[in-house]
Motif scaffolding. Structure first.
Motif, mmCIF file in Angstrom:
data_model
loop_
_atom_site.group_PDB
_atom_site.id
_atom_site.type_symbol
_atom_site.label_atom_id
_atom_site.label_comp_id
_atom_site.label_asym_id
_atom_site.label_seq_id
_atom_site.Cartn_x
_atom_site.Cartn_y
_atom_site.Cartn_z
ATOM 1 N N ALA A 13 5.405 -15.730 -30.928
ATOM 2 C CA ALA A 13 4.228 -14.918 -30.615
ATOM 3 C C ALA A 13 3.375 -14.807 -31.871
ATOM 4 N N THR A 14 2.074 -14.999 -31.729
ATOM 5 C CA THR A 14 1.149 -14.799 -32.845
ATOM 6 C C THR A 14 0.636 -13.368 -32.774
ATOM 7 N N VAL A 15 0.836 -12.616 -33.850
ATOM 8 C CA VAL A 15 0.507 -11.190 -33.854
ATOM 9 C C VAL A 15 -0.347 -10.846 -35.078
ATOM 10 N N ASN A 16 -0.891 -9.630 -35.070
ATOM 11 C CA ASN A 16 -1.569 -9.025 -36.210
ATOM 12 C C ASN A 16 -2.860 -9.773 -36.591
ATOM 13 N N ALA A 17 -3.925 -9.443 -35.912
ATOM 14 C CA ALA A 17 -5.205 -10.115 -36.156
ATOM 15 C C ALA A 17 -5.692 -9.940 -37.591
ATOM 16 N N ALA A 18 -5.344 -8.819 -38.229
ATOM 17 C CA ALA A 18 -5.787 -8.571 -39.603
ATOM 18 C C ALA A 18 -5.078 -9.473 -40.610
ATOM 19 N N ALA A 19 -3.862 -9.899 -40.267
ATOM 20 C CA ALA A 19 -3.067 -10.785 -41.134
ATOM 21 C C ALA A 19 -2.193 -11.641 -40.218
ATOM 22 N N PRO A 20 -2.793 -12.602 -39.520
ATOM 23 C CA PRO A 20 -2.092 -13.334 -38.464
ATOM 24 C C PRO A 20 -0.808 -14.022 -38.938
ATOM 25 N N VAL A 21 0.202 -13.967 -38.070
ATOM 26 C CA VAL A 21 1.467 -14.647 -38.347
ATOM 27 C C VAL A 21 2.143 -14.986 -37.019
ATOM 28 N N ARG A 22 2.877 -16.077 -37.016
ATOM 29 C CA ARG A 22 3.611 -16.518 -35.833
ATOM 30 C C ARG A 22 5.066 -16.089 -35.983
ATOM 31 N N LEU A 23 5.515 -15.192 -35.110
ATOM 32 C CA LEU A 23 6.869 -14.663 -35.181
ATOM 33 C C LEU A 23 7.788 -15.341 -34.170
ATOM 34 N N PHE A 24 8.992 -15.647 -34.617
ATOM 35 C CA PHE A 24 10.035 -16.134 -33.718
ATOM 36 C C PHE A 24 10.828 -14.934 -33.213
ATOM 37 N N TYR A 25 11.074 -14.881 -31.903
ATOM 38 C CA TYR A 25 11.832 -13.757 -31.348
ATOM 39 C C TYR A 25 12.743 -14.226 -30.226
ATOM 40 N N GLU A 26 13.706 -13.384 -29.898
ATOM 41 C CA GLU A 26 14.631 -13.658 -28.797
ATOM 42 C C GLU A 26 14.854 -12.388 -27.987
ATOM 43 N N VAL A 27 14.993 -12.541 -26.683
ATOM 44 C CA VAL A 27 15.349 -11.433 -25.793
ATOM 45 C C VAL A 27 16.721 -11.745 -25.222
ATOM 46 N N HIS A 28 17.644 -10.810 -25.380
ATOM 47 C CA HIS A 28 19.045 -11.013 -24.986
ATOM 48 C C HIS A 28 19.380 -10.058 -23.838
ATOM 49 N N ARG A 29 19.770 -10.621 -22.720
ATOM 50 C CA ARG A 29 20.024 -9.809 -21.529
ATOM 51 C C ARG A 29 21.498 -9.851 -21.143
ATOM 52 N N PRO A 30 22.020 -8.773 -20.565
ATOM 53 C CA PRO A 30 23.432 -8.749 -20.172
ATOM 54 C C PRO A 30 23.733 -9.766 -19.076
ATOM 55 N N SER A 31 24.982 -10.145 -18.981
ATOM 56 C CA SER A 31 25.407 -11.034 -17.905
ATOM 57 C C SER A 31 25.136 -10.362 -16.556
ATOM 58 N N GLY A 32 24.554 -11.112 -15.622
ATOM 59 C CA GLY A 32 24.256 -10.561 -14.301
ATOM 60 C C GLY A 32 23.039 -9.659 -14.287
ATOM 61 N N TRP A 33 22.227 -9.740 -15.336
ATOM 62 C CA TRP A 33 21.049 -8.876 -15.449
ATOM 63 C C TRP A 33 20.075 -9.092 -14.306
ATOM 64 N N GLU A 34 19.504 -8.000 -13.795
ATOM 65 C CA GLU A 34 18.438 -8.041 -12.797
ATOM 66 C C GLU A 34 17.258 -7.230 -13.325
ATOM 67 N N PRO A 35 16.039 -7.729 -13.162
ATOM 68 C CA PRO A 35 14.858 -7.024 -13.673
ATOM 69 C C PRO A 35 14.804 -5.562 -13.251
ATOM 70 N N GLY A 36 14.590 -4.693 -14.231
ATOM 71 C CA GLY A 36 14.447 -3.272 -13.943
ATOM 72 C C GLY A 36 15.749 -2.524 -13.756
ATOM 73 N N LYS A 37 16.887 -3.220 -13.822
ATOM 74 C CA LYS A 37 18.174 -2.560 -13.582
ATOM 75 C C LYS A 37 19.010 -2.429 -14.842
ATOM 76 N N GLU A 38 18.410 -2.736 -16.010
ATOM 77 C CA GLU A 38 19.167 -2.585 -17.239
ATOM 78 C C GLU A 38 19.350 -1.102 -17.568
ATOM 79 N N ARG A 39 20.339 -0.813 -18.403
ATOM 80 C CA ARG A 39 20.600 0.570 -18.811
ATOM 81 C C ARG A 39 19.513 1.092 -19.734
ATOM 82 N N GLY A 40 18.901 0.184 -20.488
ATOM 83 C CA GLY A 40 17.848 0.554 -21.418
ATOM 84 C C GLY A 40 17.426 -0.652 -22.229
ATOM 85 N N ARG A 41 16.482 -0.450 -23.141
ATOM 86 C CA ARG A 41 15.981 -1.540 -23.976
ATOM 87 C C ARG A 41 16.100 -1.165 -25.442
#
Length: 253
Positions: A22-50
């Motif tokens: 993701a490219t973020v921060n218009a004042a000092a632009p940078v391209r960030l690498f990120y990962e989203v890790h979800r539990p096994s059997g995850w369903e949208p909106g049914k996680e315990r939290g973020r």
């Protein structure tokens, strides 16, 4: 989504899109690498939290692996990322500030992920805790009102500092000599990737802990691995993975 490339034999289904940036921060632009890790059997909106995890100085997001696995077991979705100047993220050459790093993280959280801070548990360590304070203050003061989805605070925040060399009485606020010795030794010419990684860990962990049994065994020999050996093996695999991807392998060592 594909299975995460976290280097571990054991088996929570850590799912993420392939190589997300993701490219973020218009004042000092940078391209960030990120990962989203979800539990096994995850369903949208049914996680315990973020959970949004902010790592420290020159340390990549993959090092949150043990915490991510534990939180996934409890049903939490987690997001990790490489700070600017580290790992697979961009490395623009100019002075960085905690205010800048905080803006990077908040835009990743609120704009790229679309998460509301008020529904997110923030976890930050070392330098991540430093710019984490900027994030907390900025939410309270309305600095991020343009992106924060109306939130004035995180649901919870845990900010930690790690520094194994200790602090000298009488020189409050100054890093001890041991820290600089550790940093210098990690950059010594001719060191292998594993040696650099281990030297780097000595900045944050005690020798006693690094030498203690991790409870994990070598995948081929079944020999017991110390905490230091386990973390070094994980870091070395990431080092070689970056070479294969055409990324500077020392960006984050």
């Amino acid at each position: 989504a594909q299975a995460s490339q976290f280097p571990h034999r054991h088996h929570i289904a850590l799912l993420r899109p392939k190589m997300p940036f993701a490219t973020v921060n218009a004042a000092a632009p940078v391209r960030l690498f990120y990962e989203v890790h979800r539990p096994s059997g995850w369903e949208p909106g049914k996680e315990r939290g973020r959970c949004f995890l902010c790592m420290g100085f020159q340390t990549e997001g993959y090092t949150w692996e043990p915490q991510v696995q534990f939180l996934n077991q409890l049903g939490f979705v987690c997001a990790t990322f490489d700070n600017r100047g580290c790992g697979r993220s961009g490395r623009p050459v100019y002075r960085y500030t905690t205010k800048m790093l905080a803006r990077d993280a908040m835009e990743l959280l609120c704009v790229e992920l679309g998460w509301k801070p008020g529904e997110v548990h923030a976890l930050a360590i070392s330098m991540g805790g430093m710019y984490g304070l900027e994030m907390l203050a900025g939410l309270t003061e309305g600095v991020y009102s343009d992106i924060s989805h109306g939130s004035a605070a995180f649901r919870s925040a845990a900010l930690l500092v790690t520094q194994t060399a200790g602090w000298r009485r009488g020189l409050e606020g100054f890093l001890p000599l041991g820290f600089f010795q550790s940093v210098a030794s990690a950059g010594w010419p001719g060191l292998t990737a594993k040696a650099k990684i281990y030297k780097g860990m000595e900045q944050a962990f005690s020798k006693e802990w690094l030498r203690s049994d991790s409870g994990v065994r070598h995948p081929k020999t079944e020999a017991a691995l110390t905490n230091g050996q386990l973390l070094t093996r994980r870091g070395a695999r990431q080092h070689h993975a970056k070479i294969a991807e055409g990324v500077d392998p020392d960006n984050g060592l």
